[in-house]
Design an enzyme around this catalytic site. Structure first.
Site, PDB file in Angstrom:
ATOM      1  N   ASP A   1      -1.138   5.411   3.941  1.00  0.00           N
ATOM      2  CA  ASP A   1      -0.753   6.546   3.095  1.00  0.00           C
ATOM      3  C   ASP A   1      -0.242   6.083   1.722  1.00  0.00           C
ATOM      4  O   ASP A   1       0.252   6.884   0.932  1.00  0.00           O
ATOM      5  CB  ASP A   1       0.277   7.456   3.795  1.00  0.00           C
ATOM      6  CG  ASP A   1       1.578   6.760   4.109  1.00  0.00           C
ATOM      7  OD1 ASP A   1       1.562   5.577   4.516  1.00  0.00           O
ATOM      8  OD2 ASP A   1       2.642   7.388   3.943  1.00  0.00           O
ATOM      9  N   HIS A   2      -0.392   4.794   1.435  1.00  0.00           N
ATOM     10  CA  HIS A   2      -0.072   4.253   0.104  1.00  0.00           C
ATOM     11  C   HIS A   2      -1.264   3.557  -0.538  1.00  0.00           C
ATOM     12  O   HIS A   2      -1.248   3.283  -1.731  1.00  0.00           O
ATOM     13  CB  HIS A   2       1.112   3.285   0.192  1.00  0.00           C
ATOM     14  CG  HIS A   2       2.363   3.971   0.640  1.00  0.00           C
ATOM     15  ND1 HIS A   2       3.410   4.265  -0.216  1.00  0.00           N
ATOM     16  CD2 HIS A   2       2.713   4.483   1.843  1.00  0.00           C
ATOM     17  CE1 HIS A   2       4.354   4.917   0.457  1.00  0.00           C
ATOM     18  NE2 HIS A   2       3.945   5.056   1.712  1.00  0.00           N
TER      19      HIS A   2
ATOM     20  N   HIS B   1       7.881   9.642  -0.860  1.00  0.00           N
ATOM     21  CA  HIS B   1       7.840  10.769   0.086  1.00  0.00           C
ATOM     22  C   HIS B   1       8.911  11.806  -0.228  1.00  0.00           C
ATOM     23  O   HIS B   1      10.026  11.457  -0.623  1.00  0.00           O
ATOM     24  CB  HIS B   1       8.079  10.282   1.528  1.00  0.00           C
ATOM     25  CG  HIS B   1       6.950   9.500   2.112  1.00  0.00           C
ATOM     26  ND1 HIS B   1       5.840  10.090   2.653  1.00  0.00           N
ATOM     27  CD2 HIS B   1       6.772   8.166   2.220  1.00  0.00           C
ATOM     28  CE1 HIS B   1       5.010   9.143   3.096  1.00  0.00           C
ATOM     29  NE2 HIS B   1       5.556   7.960   2.850  1.00  0.00           N
TER      30      HIS B   1
ATOM     31  N   HIS C   1       3.095  -1.303  -0.687  1.00  0.00           N
ATOM     32  CA  HIS C   1       2.912  -1.901   0.642  1.00  0.00           C
ATOM     33  C   HIS C   1       1.614  -1.407   1.247  1.00  0.00           C
ATOM     34  O   HIS C   1       0.957  -0.521   0.705  1.00  0.00           O
ATOM     35  CB  HIS C   1       4.120  -1.640   1.549  1.00  0.00           C
ATOM     36  CG  HIS C   1       4.378  -0.202   1.898  1.00  0.00           C
ATOM     37  ND1 HIS C   1       4.744   0.743   0.975  1.00  0.00           N
ATOM     38  CD2 HIS C   1       4.323   0.461   3.090  1.00  0.00           C
ATOM     39  CE1 HIS C   1       4.920   1.912   1.570  1.00  0.00           C
ATOM     40  NE2 HIS C   1       4.650   1.767   2.862  1.00  0.00           N
TER      41      HIS C   1
ATOM     42  N   ASP D   1       8.391   2.978  -0.116  1.00  0.00           N
ATOM     43  CA  ASP D   1       9.114   3.483   1.056  1.00  0.00           C
ATOM     44  C   ASP D   1      10.379   2.674   1.320  1.00  0.00           C
ATOM     45  O   ASP D   1      10.811   2.515   2.465  1.00  0.00           O
ATOM     46  CB  ASP D   1       8.213   3.448   2.300  1.00  0.00           C
ATOM     47  CG  ASP D   1       7.166   4.548   2.289  1.00  0.00           C
ATOM     48  OD1 ASP D   1       7.167   5.372   1.347  1.00  0.00           O
ATOM     49  OD2 ASP D   1       6.337   4.576   3.220  1.00  0.00           O
TER      50      ASP D   1
ATOM     51  N   HIS E   1       0.642   0.251   3.969  1.00  0.00           N
ATOM     52  CA  HIS E   1       0.414   1.440   4.798  1.00  0.00           C
ATOM     53  C   HIS E   1      -0.687   2.320   4.198  1.00  0.00           C
ATOM     54  O   HIS E   1      -0.738   2.530   2.987  1.00  0.00           O
ATOM     55  CB  HIS E   1       1.713   2.242   4.958  1.00  0.00           C
ATOM     56  CG  HIS E   1       2.670   1.627   5.939  1.00  0.00           C
ATOM     57  ND1 HIS E   1       4.010   1.936   5.982  1.00  0.00           N
ATOM     58  CD2 HIS E   1       2.462   0.721   6.923  1.00  0.00           C
ATOM     59  CE1 HIS E   1       4.599   1.245   6.957  1.00  0.00           C
ATOM     60  NE2 HIS E   1       3.679   0.491   7.535  1.00  0.00           N
TER      61      HIS E   1
ATOM     62  N   HIS F   1      10.890  -2.236   5.358  1.00  0.00           N
ATOM     63  CA  HIS F   1       9.964  -1.201   5.848  1.00  0.00           C
ATOM     64  C   HIS F   1       8.664  -1.875   6.301  1.00  0.00           C
ATOM     65  O   HIS F   1       8.183  -1.648   7.408  1.00  0.00           O
ATOM     66  CB  HIS F   1       9.710  -0.193   4.740  1.00  0.00           C
ATOM     67  CG  HIS F   1       8.740   0.885   5.087  1.00  0.00           C
ATOM     68  ND1 HIS F   1       9.014   1.873   5.991  1.00  0.00           N
ATOM     69  CD2 HIS F   1       7.474   1.121   4.652  1.00  0.00           C
ATOM     70  CE1 HIS F   1       7.965   2.682   6.089  1.00  0.00           C
ATOM     71  NE2 HIS F   1       7.014   2.249   5.296  1.00  0.00           N
TER      72      HIS F   1
END
Ligand code: ZN
Length: 242
Positions: A59-60, A170, A55, A132, A57, A113
């Site tokens: 942090d990905h 995570h 996805h 996530d 985001h 998410h």
């Protein structure tokens, strides 16, 4: 079989570095940052040729551009989020297949998410990269989707063979476990798993990947009996300070 390396990044992200010895190909799932992924590959004499995103985001996907610049890697990710991931080369959706060497992963759309979140299922290898969507004893927050979608995701994941390894992005296991214990105080499997996770974290060890069988026994979101129960548990978890 694959060689899989867990690369910690940012505060609690895991980047999964996946090497196929047969073809020599290496891919990285959800690179939060480039440097630790590149270093982990280089240390093993591997060159990253593919990036798979679950996805959009940051942090990905934050490492996409620099890994691509360093290695020429091809970036695969959700077509529905292409506008938010400018580095994508290959756009995928439900039922598409993605290859690493001779290994084939099927794309699952697992929205909730984020609206376009996907997971990558290697059925023959009994493993799935869930980003996530699924965590040990937890699920992702409902930022762009709803409880009905997450309930459907949980049901679909729960139907996989129990030995299937699920690679989430995570290390949230302790916080998830404390909520799980509160949600199901009589569930002995949760109590035992939380104790084991506390010992593992105290020793500096990771608690992922997990297995579908473990999640069926201990994940209060996968165990939710209805959309309403999942929604209620998700709201409780969002406010939970255990
Ligand atoms: Zn996310």
């Amino acid at each position: 079989m694959f060689d899989i390396v867990r690369v910690p990044a940012l505060s609690d992200n895991y980047i999964w570095l996946v090497h196929d010895p047969a073809s020599g190909e290496t891919m990285v799932v959800d690179p939060a940052e480039a440097d630790p992924a590149l270093a982990a590959a280089q240390a093993r004499g591997w060159t990253i040729s593919q990036i798979w995103n679950t996805h959009w985001h940051p942090d990905h996907t934050g490492g996409n551009a620099a890994i691509k610049a360093a290695t020429g890697a091809r970036v695969t990710g959700p077509a529905a989020e292409a506008a938010k991931i400018p580095t994508l080369d290959v756009l995928v959706g439900e039922g598409d297949t993605v290859r690493l060497g001779d290994h084939i992963a099927r794309v699952w759309e697992t929205p909730a998410h984020t609206a376009g979140h996907v997971s990558y299922h290697f059925a023959d290898d009994a493993m799935i990269f869930v980003g996530d969507t699924l965590f040990a004893m937890g699920c992702g927050r409902l930022f762009e989707g709803d409880a009905a979608q997450m309930f459907a995701n949980m049901q679909r994941l729960a139907a996989l063979p129990g030995e299937t390894l699920a690679y989430g992005a995570h290390e949230y296991t302790l916080a998830n476990g404390r909520y799980a214990r509160a949600a199901e105080p009589d569930n002995q499997a949760i109590a035992e798993r939380l104790a084991a996770a506390e010992a593992a974290r105290a020793a500096g060890e990771a608690t992922l990947p997990t297995t579908i069988a473990l999640e069926r026994a201990t994940n209060p979101f996968m165990r939710a009996r209805s959309i309403e129960q999942l929604a209620a548990r998700r709201a409780e978890k969002d406010a939970f300070r255990g």
